[in-house]
Design a protein around this motif. Structure first.
Motif, mmCIF file in Angstrom:
data_model
loop_
_atom_site.group_PDB
_atom_site.id
_atom_site.type_symbol
_atom_site.label_atom_id
_atom_site.label_comp_id
_atom_site.label_asym_id
_atom_site.label_seq_id
_atom_site.Cartn_x
_atom_site.Cartn_y
_atom_site.Cartn_z
ATOM 1 N N LEU A 227 -33.601 32.862 2.670
ATOM 2 C CA LEU A 227 -34.568 34.060 3.224
ATOM 3 C C LEU A 227 -35.801 33.939 2.282
ATOM 4 O O LEU A 227 -35.514 34.385 1.231
ATOM 5 C CB LEU A 227 -33.921 35.235 3.097
ATOM 6 C CG LEU A 227 -32.532 35.464 4.225
ATOM 7 C CD1 LEU A 227 -32.094 36.536 3.949
ATOM 8 C CD2 LEU A 227 -32.973 35.111 5.619
ATOM 9 N N ALA B 293 -28.484 29.606 8.040
ATOM 10 C CA ALA B 293 -27.363 29.514 7.012
ATOM 11 C C ALA B 293 -26.396 28.218 7.163
ATOM 12 O O ALA B 293 -26.362 27.456 6.350
ATOM 13 C CB ALA B 293 -26.540 30.740 7.000
ATOM 14 N N ASP C 38 -27.588 36.089 -0.130
ATOM 15 C CA ASP C 38 -28.121 35.013 0.485
ATOM 16 C C ASP C 38 -27.967 33.894 -0.385
ATOM 17 O O ASP C 38 -28.736 33.210 -1.042
ATOM 18 C CB ASP C 38 -29.764 35.147 0.330
ATOM 19 C CG ASP C 38 -30.554 34.108 0.976
ATOM 20 O OD1 ASP C 38 -29.851 33.222 1.701
ATOM 21 O OD2 ASP C 38 -31.732 33.737 0.958
ATOM 22 N N HIS D 290 -35.925 32.980 -5.592
ATOM 23 C CA HIS D 290 -36.186 34.094 -4.847
ATOM 24 C C HIS D 290 -37.547 34.756 -4.786
ATOM 25 O O HIS D 290 -37.859 35.659 -4.154
ATOM 26 C CB HIS D 290 -34.786 35.135 -4.562
ATOM 27 C CG HIS D 290 -34.626 35.888 -6.067
ATOM 28 N ND1 HIS D 290 -34.143 35.116 -6.953
ATOM 29 C CD2 HIS D 290 -35.216 36.953 -6.364
ATOM 30 C CE1 HIS D 290 -34.216 35.955 -8.175
ATOM 31 N NE2 HIS D 290 -34.797 37.003 -7.784
ATOM 32 N N LYS E 216 -28.993 38.227 -5.339
ATOM 33 C CA LYS E 216 -29.550 37.121 -4.503
ATOM 34 C C LYS E 216 -28.257 36.259 -4.034
ATOM 35 O O LYS E 216 -28.189 36.022 -2.685
ATOM 36 C CB LYS E 216 -30.799 36.372 -5.078
ATOM 37 C CG LYS E 216 -31.210 35.193 -4.293
ATOM 38 C CD LYS E 216 -32.014 35.829 -3.089
ATOM 39 C CE LYS E 216 -32.429 34.636 -2.276
ATOM 40 N NZ LYS E 216 -33.090 34.833 -1.244
ATOM 41 N N SER F 263 -27.938 39.343 6.440
ATOM 42 C CA SER F 263 -28.089 38.883 5.166
ATOM 43 C C SER F 263 -27.999 37.531 5.569
ATOM 44 O O SER F 263 -28.036 36.926 6.443
ATOM 45 C CB SER F 263 -26.594 39.232 4.699
ATOM 46 O OG SER F 263 -25.543 38.440 4.927
ATOM 47 N N GLY F 264 -28.422 36.839 4.667
ATOM 48 C CA GLY F 264 -28.610 35.081 4.361
ATOM 49 C C GLY F 264 -27.284 34.678 4.615
ATOM 50 O O GLY F 264 -27.392 33.419 4.915
#
Length: 405
Positions: free
Chosen positions: A395, A20, A390, A405, A386, A137-138
């Protein structure tokens, strides 16, 4: 390209935080048994969760099991069998269809793909049995949802919300599932020789009866011989599974035979033979041919599935068989082209549904909508979800929707 193989949840958190911070996309996978489903992931680095393995809690009396996300499903099923328990939704194994081995899938992948098997109409899918998750999580933030007890839902059930997200919202580290006692016995009543329309009618009668049929499938001519080591022969076979205690199964089978007395010749397959038959139906063994001929997985209204297949055959060379009383249709496109526009246009004409291209060559996967395109309102909701989980799209980017995504 770097492959990260964390063995503890804290290392998963570290890897995702690094990704990230650097805005480095990650492909999330376990043993890769479902890697061939979806668009090719647009990532140079891989987060391999296969070493994040092991059952962390199993309480048979409480019907609860927790495990690390990378734990092989086969290992969990072996453990459950020792206590005569099971994952009632009998998750399918995509391995053989995609050219791999059986038993390579992970428990985290079960939830990520929201898997289900032939008992879907009665038992639901993975999302209906998940109790809790731990994940990253992202954003590089660890979070938990749900818990380890059967009744633990307040407000929005995030554990169910991430089911079927295919690794695009979070990397699971731990999952907790509800387990149930396995049936004492099972018998499959096979009705022979029915064409698709008559089979649909017979399955509807069976599922609507008091016989408590747990699974209903139809294998057309030529398909039947490809399952359970050819025990069914080539003639069409309509399969009706009855499970439970021995005397109850016998009574309900008798009732079912009376209801379908005029349908055609019948035979019974018991115990392990029945189990092997339904495993092959579950895992799409009729189309596990080692090729990359496109294979579709369709959800349709059971009453219209056979008419849809007939209409499709007027436009393309296709093989098909039916599960979930016809609500699930497996298609193999024999000419090698996915015919995505034709398939999806016909689905709309026959009342709507969903189509997922679960097998195709890499070029086809890169140029085709693998998952059913969402209506604008739902697509906007998915995009907001999303962005929340993220925001930097690190991801499994591109797996579900190109560039997103």
């Amino acid at each position: 390209m770097t492959t990260f193989t964390p063995a503890i949840p804290e290392d998963v958190l570290s890897v995702v935080q690094w990704a990230a911070g650097e805005e480095m996309p990650l492909e999330i996978c376990g043993h890769g048994s479902k890697r061939g489903i979806g668009r090719p992931v647009q990532a140079e680095h891989t987060l391999d969760l296969s070493q994040l393995s092991g059952v962390t809690l199993y309480e048979p009396a409480e019907l609860v099991l927790s495990a690390r996300a990378g734990t092989p499903l086969a290992e969990i099923e072996t453990l459950l069998k020792l206590s005569n328990q099971e994952l009632a939704f009998e998750p399918l194994d995509y391995g053989p269809l995609l050219g791999g081995e059986r038993g390579r899938g992970t428990i985290g992948g079960v939830l990520a793909a929201n898997l289900a098997g032939p008992r879907r109409l009665k038992a639901g899918a993975a999302r209906d049995h998940i109790l809790g998750i731990s994940a990253v999580s992202g954003r590089g933030e660890a979070f938990k949802a749900g818990g380890r007890v059967v009744k633990n839902v307040t407000g929005y059930d995030l554990s169910k919300g991430v089911a079927g997200s295919w690794g695009t919202l979070a990397a699971f580290t731990d999952v907790t599932f509800k387990v149930l006692p396995a049936a004492e016995t099972e018998t499959t009543l096979v009705v022979r020789g029915l064409l698709d329309d008559l089979a649909a009618a017979a399955m509807a009668v069976a599922m609507g009866s008091s016989a408590e049929v747990s699974s209903a499938a139809h294998l057309p001519e030529g398909i039947a011989k490809t399952v359970a080591d050819g025990i069914l022969g080539s003639e069409p076979a309509t399969l009706l599974r009855v499970e439970g205690f021995g005397p109850s199964v016998a009574y309900r089978l008798g009732h079912l035979k009376q209801l379908l007395a005029a349908a055609g010749e019948m035979q019974e397959l018991e115990h392990e033979t029945s189990k092997a038959l339904w495993r092959d139906v579950r895992d799409c063994i009729p189309f596990a041919d080692g090729s990359d001929l496109p294979v579709w997985r369709l959800s349709l209204a059971p009453a219209s599935a056979h008419a849809f297949v007939l209409a499709l055959r007027m436009r393309a060379a296709v093989s098909a068989f039916y599960d979930w009383q016809g609500g699930l249709v497996w298609l193999r496109m024999e000419a090698g082209e996915p015919e995505a526009e034709t398939v999806r246009t016909l689905i709309k004409q026959f009342g709507g549904g969903h189509a997922t291209l679960v097998r195709a060559s890499m070029p086809v996967r890169a140029s085709t909508d693998i998952f059913e395109p969402q209506p604008p309102a739902l697509a906007a909701l998915s995009a907001r979800l999303k962005a929340e989980f993220d925001p930097k799209n690190i991801l499994n980017p591109g797996r579900i929707v190109a560039g997103a995504h």
